[in-house]
Design a protein around this motif. Structure first.
Motif, PDB file in Angstrom:
ATOM      1  N   SER A   1      46.071  31.400  33.547  1.00 23.00           N
ATOM      2  CA  SER A   1      44.760  31.084  32.839  1.00 23.00           C
ATOM      3  C   SER A   1      43.865  30.285  33.177  1.00 23.00           C
ATOM      4  CB  SER A   1      46.074  29.981  31.660  1.00 23.00           C
ATOM      5  OG  SER A   1      46.374  30.007  31.066  1.00 23.00           O
ATOM      6  N   ASP A   2      42.763  30.304  33.267  1.00 21.19           N
ATOM      7  CA  ASP A   2      41.294  29.516  34.219  1.00 21.19           C
ATOM      8  C   ASP A   2      42.010  28.648  34.724  1.00 21.19           C
ATOM      9  OD1 ASP A   2      39.798  31.976  32.888  1.00 21.19           O
ATOM     10  OD2 ASP A   2      39.265  30.210  32.091  1.00 21.19           O
TER      11      ASP A   2
ATOM     12  N   LEU B   1      43.218  40.042  36.852  1.00 22.08           N
ATOM     13  CA  LEU B   1      42.490  39.118  36.746  1.00 22.08           C
ATOM     14  C   LEU B   1      41.852  39.580  36.657  1.00 22.08           C
ATOM     15  CD1 LEU B   1      45.096  37.521  39.196  1.00 22.08           C
ATOM     16  CD2 LEU B   1      45.418  36.933  37.175  1.00 22.08           C
ATOM     17  N   ALA B   2      40.616  40.013  36.553  1.00 19.02           N
ATOM     18  CA  ALA B   2      38.867  40.369  36.220  1.00 19.02           C
ATOM     19  C   ALA B   2      38.448  39.278  35.549  1.00 19.02           C
ATOM     20  CB  ALA B   2      38.458  41.466  36.642  1.00 19.02           C
ATOM     21  N   PRO B   3      38.882  39.011  34.125  1.00 16.74           N
ATOM     22  CA  PRO B   3      38.548  38.686  33.000  1.00 16.74           C
ATOM     23  C   PRO B   3      38.345  36.838  33.636  1.00 16.74           C
ATOM     24  CG  PRO B   3      40.481  39.978  31.807  1.00 16.74           C
ATOM     25  CD  PRO B   3      40.203  39.997  33.783  1.00 16.74           C
ATOM     26  N   LEU B   4      39.265  36.111  34.349  1.00 17.72           N
ATOM     27  CA  LEU B   4      39.794  35.092  34.454  1.00 17.72           C
ATOM     28  C   LEU B   4      38.737  34.405  35.226  1.00 17.72           C
ATOM     29  CD1 LEU B   4      43.618  34.763  34.267  1.00 17.72           C
ATOM     30  CD2 LEU B   4      41.785  34.463  32.993  1.00 17.72           C
ATOM     31  N   ARG B   5      38.454  33.081  35.639  1.00 13.49           N
ATOM     32  CA  ARG B   5      37.245  32.675  36.104  1.00 13.49           C
ATOM     33  C   ARG B   5      38.175  31.196  36.666  1.00 13.49           C
ATOM     34  NH1 ARG B   5      32.160  34.552  35.398  1.00 13.49           N
ATOM     35  NH2 ARG B   5      31.951  32.585  36.011  1.00 13.49           N
ATOM     36  N   ARG B   6      37.681  30.717  37.658  1.00 15.30           N
ATOM     37  CA  ARG B   6      37.831  29.336  38.483  1.00 15.30           C
ATOM     38  C   ARG B   6      38.947  29.451  39.028  1.00 15.30           C
ATOM     39  NH1 ARG B   6      36.086  27.916  34.629  1.00 15.30           N
ATOM     40  NH2 ARG B   6      37.886  27.100  33.294  1.00 15.30           N
ATOM     41  N   LEU B   7      39.794  30.430  39.453  1.00 20.45           N
ATOM     42  CA  LEU B   7      41.248  30.868  40.811  1.00 20.45           C
ATOM     43  C   LEU B   7      41.422  30.381  41.381  1.00 20.45           C
ATOM     44  CD1 LEU B   7      42.719  34.004  38.294  1.00 20.45           C
ATOM     45  CD2 LEU B   7      42.960  32.000  37.949  1.00 20.45           C
TER      46      LEU B   7
ATOM     47  N   LEU C   1      45.229  41.386  53.678  1.00 18.62           N
ATOM     48  CA  LEU C   1      44.036  41.528  53.300  1.00 18.62           C
ATOM     49  C   LEU C   1      43.633  42.633  52.274  1.00 18.62           C
ATOM     50  CD1 LEU C   1      43.951  43.300  57.365  1.00 18.62           C
ATOM     51  CD2 LEU C   1      42.479  41.390  56.645  1.00 18.62           C
ATOM     52  N   ALA C   2      44.008  43.032  51.862  1.00 17.04           N
ATOM     53  CA  ALA C   2      43.255  44.450  50.130  1.00 17.04           C
ATOM     54  C   ALA C   2      42.742  43.362  49.045  1.00 17.04           C
ATOM     55  CB  ALA C   2      44.142  45.354  50.165  1.00 17.04           C
ATOM     56  N   ILE C   3      44.595  42.406  49.390  1.00 17.82           N
ATOM     57  CA  ILE C   3      43.843  41.296  47.987  1.00 17.82           C
ATOM     58  C   ILE C   3      42.794  40.505  47.900  1.00 17.82           C
ATOM     59  CG2 ILE C   3      44.987  40.383  46.697  1.00 17.82           C
ATOM     60  CD1 ILE C   3      47.610  41.347  46.975  1.00 17.82           C
ATOM     61  N   ALA C   4      42.236  39.930  49.529  1.00 15.11           N
ATOM     62  CA  ALA C   4      41.242  38.555  49.842  1.00 15.11           C
ATOM     63  C   ALA C   4      40.082  39.494  48.991  1.00 15.11           C
ATOM     64  CB  ALA C   4      41.415  38.472  51.111  1.00 15.11           C
ATOM     65  N   ASN C   5      40.802  41.002  49.868  1.00 18.77           N
ATOM     66  CA  ASN C   5      38.613  41.524  49.431  1.00 18.77           C
ATOM     67  C   ASN C   5      38.827  41.978  48.354  1.00 18.77           C
ATOM     68  OD1 ASN C   5      36.166  43.354  50.778  1.00 18.77           O
ATOM     69  ND2 ASN C   5      37.998  44.974  50.330  1.00 18.77           N
ATOM     70  N   GLU C   6      39.600  41.981  47.544  1.00 14.21           N
ATOM     71  CA  GLU C   6      38.606  42.521  45.952  1.00 14.21           C
ATOM     72  C   GLU C   6      38.946  40.798  45.508  1.00 14.21           C
ATOM     73  OE1 GLU C   6      39.428  44.243  42.185  1.00 14.21           O
ATOM     74  OE2 GLU C   6      40.061  45.030  44.548  1.00 14.21           O
ATOM     75  N   MET C   7      39.239  39.958  45.578  1.00 19.96           N
ATOM     76  CA  MET C   7      38.950  38.663  44.993  1.00 19.96           C
ATOM     77  C   MET C   7      37.588  38.014  45.172  1.00 19.96           C
ATOM     78  SD  MET C   7      41.302  38.819  42.825  1.00 19.96           S
ATOM     79  CE  MET C   7      41.379  37.352  41.738  1.00 19.96           C
ATOM     80  N   VAL C   8      37.697  38.232  46.793  1.00 19.54           N
ATOM     81  CA  VAL C   8      36.067  37.250  47.184  1.00 19.54           C
ATOM     82  C   VAL C   8      35.094  37.061  46.357  1.00 19.54           C
ATOM     83  CG1 VAL C   8      35.599  38.987  49.235  1.00 19.54           C
ATOM     84  CG2 VAL C   8      35.509  36.317  49.573  1.00 19.54           C
ATOM     85  N   GLY C   9      34.304  36.138  46.082  1.00 22.06           N
ATOM     86  CA  GLY C   9      33.147  37.328  45.947  1.00 22.06           C
ATOM     87  C   GLY C   9      33.075  36.779  44.582  1.00 22.06           C
ATOM     88  N   ARG C  10      34.301  36.808  43.057  1.00 23.45           N
ATOM     89  CA  ARG C  10      34.130  37.278  42.289  1.00 23.45           C
ATOM     90  C   ARG C  10      34.467  35.685  41.227  1.00 23.45           C
ATOM     91  NH1 ARG C  10      39.534  40.374  40.111  1.00 23.45           N
ATOM     92  NH2 ARG C  10      38.832  41.892  41.162  1.00 23.45           N
TER      93      ARG C  10
END
Length: 259
Positions: free
Chosen positions: A90-91, A110-116, A123-132
């Motif tokens: 959850s958010d 996890l794209a629809p979620l906020r403030r995780l 490294l690939a996961i960090a790049n995927e999530m950063v700035g989102r």
């Protein structure tokens, strides 16, 4: 122009220029940015392109080849499992995502979620999530394993153990009735084992190919894992062992949790 023709031309453009923004590709092909993103997701799933923030580039095959190959294995099942696992989050939660390819698909889901708050050693996961979406991303630094695109050493373990995640998403290489959750790489298994006791909820994501698969390194017992997300019912002996250990098995079909 068909999607196949467009993706072939997209790859040709990347070979000439190295990287393109999503917006520029949309303008070049006279399609929507969402159409380009769908093409890019498919190319990335095949290991032929790499999504970066706002764009796409060719992958560095020397560094990303083995990891991308694992992403292509059972990709449809992994993506369905990932969507179901994301439904447990959850958010505002704090989430650990390990270095497995299924965990990468969870990151995308996890794209629809906020403030995780995301902790990862990949490294690939960090790049995927950063700035989102207002997420905070914490990378467990250390020596990077090229095959796994991840850190497993003492520094990575110590950093990860400074957090107390609400949910840990862990991929596994194998699942047996007698020895529960196992992996192949000793350093990867040691990292997971060392952080288990910090997690409020441990969720293993593993496609059905992992059932009964021979592996040599123990990671966790059933009693240490709260949830197992998979795409087919496990064999009777594994199902019974999971029930005795208190692990809830979720059998996922078409992206839904049917467990």
């Amino acid at each position: 122009m068909t999607q196949s023709e467009r993706m072939t031309q997209l790859l040709d453009l990347l070979k000439k220029q190295g990287s393109w923004s999503i917006a520029d590709l949309a303008a070049h092909f006279a399609v929507s940015e969402e159409t380009v993103r769908r093409d890019v997701r498919q190319l990335e799933g095949d290991g032929r392109a790499l999504k970066v923030h706002g764009g796409v580039r060719l992958p560095d095959t020397q560094l990303e080849g083995p990891y991308r190959l694992r992403m292509r294995e059972q990709a449809e099942a992994k993506q369905a499992i990932a969507r179901a696992a994301a439904g447990l989050i959850s958010d505002g939660m704090t989430v650990l995502l390990d270095s497995g390819s299924t965990s990468f698909y969870v990151a995308r889901a996890l794209a629809p979620l906020r403030r995780l708050t995301i902790i990862t050693n990949n490294l690939a996961i960090a790049n995927e999530m950063v700035g989102r979406a207002d997420h905070r991303v914490f990378f467990a630094g250390g020596e990077v394993n090229n095959d796994y695109r991840a850190t497993f050493d003492a520094g990575a373990i110590a950093y990860t153990r400074s957090f107390v995640p609400d949910v840990a998403i862990l991929s596994m290489g194998a699942i047996e009735a007698a020895r529960a959750f196992l992996d192949f790489e000793p350093a990867e298994a040691a990292y997971k084992r060392a952080v288990l006791d910090r997690m409020r909820r441990v969720v293993v994501v593993a496609d059905a190919v992992k059932f009964g698969r021979p592996a040599s390194v123990h990671v966790a017992d059933f009693a240490e894992v709260h949830d197992l997300m998979t795409d087919a019912a496990p064999p009777a002996d594994i199902a019974a062992a999971a029930q005795r250990g208190g692990t809830r098995v979720h059998v996922v079909s078409k992206g839904r949790d049917d467990g």
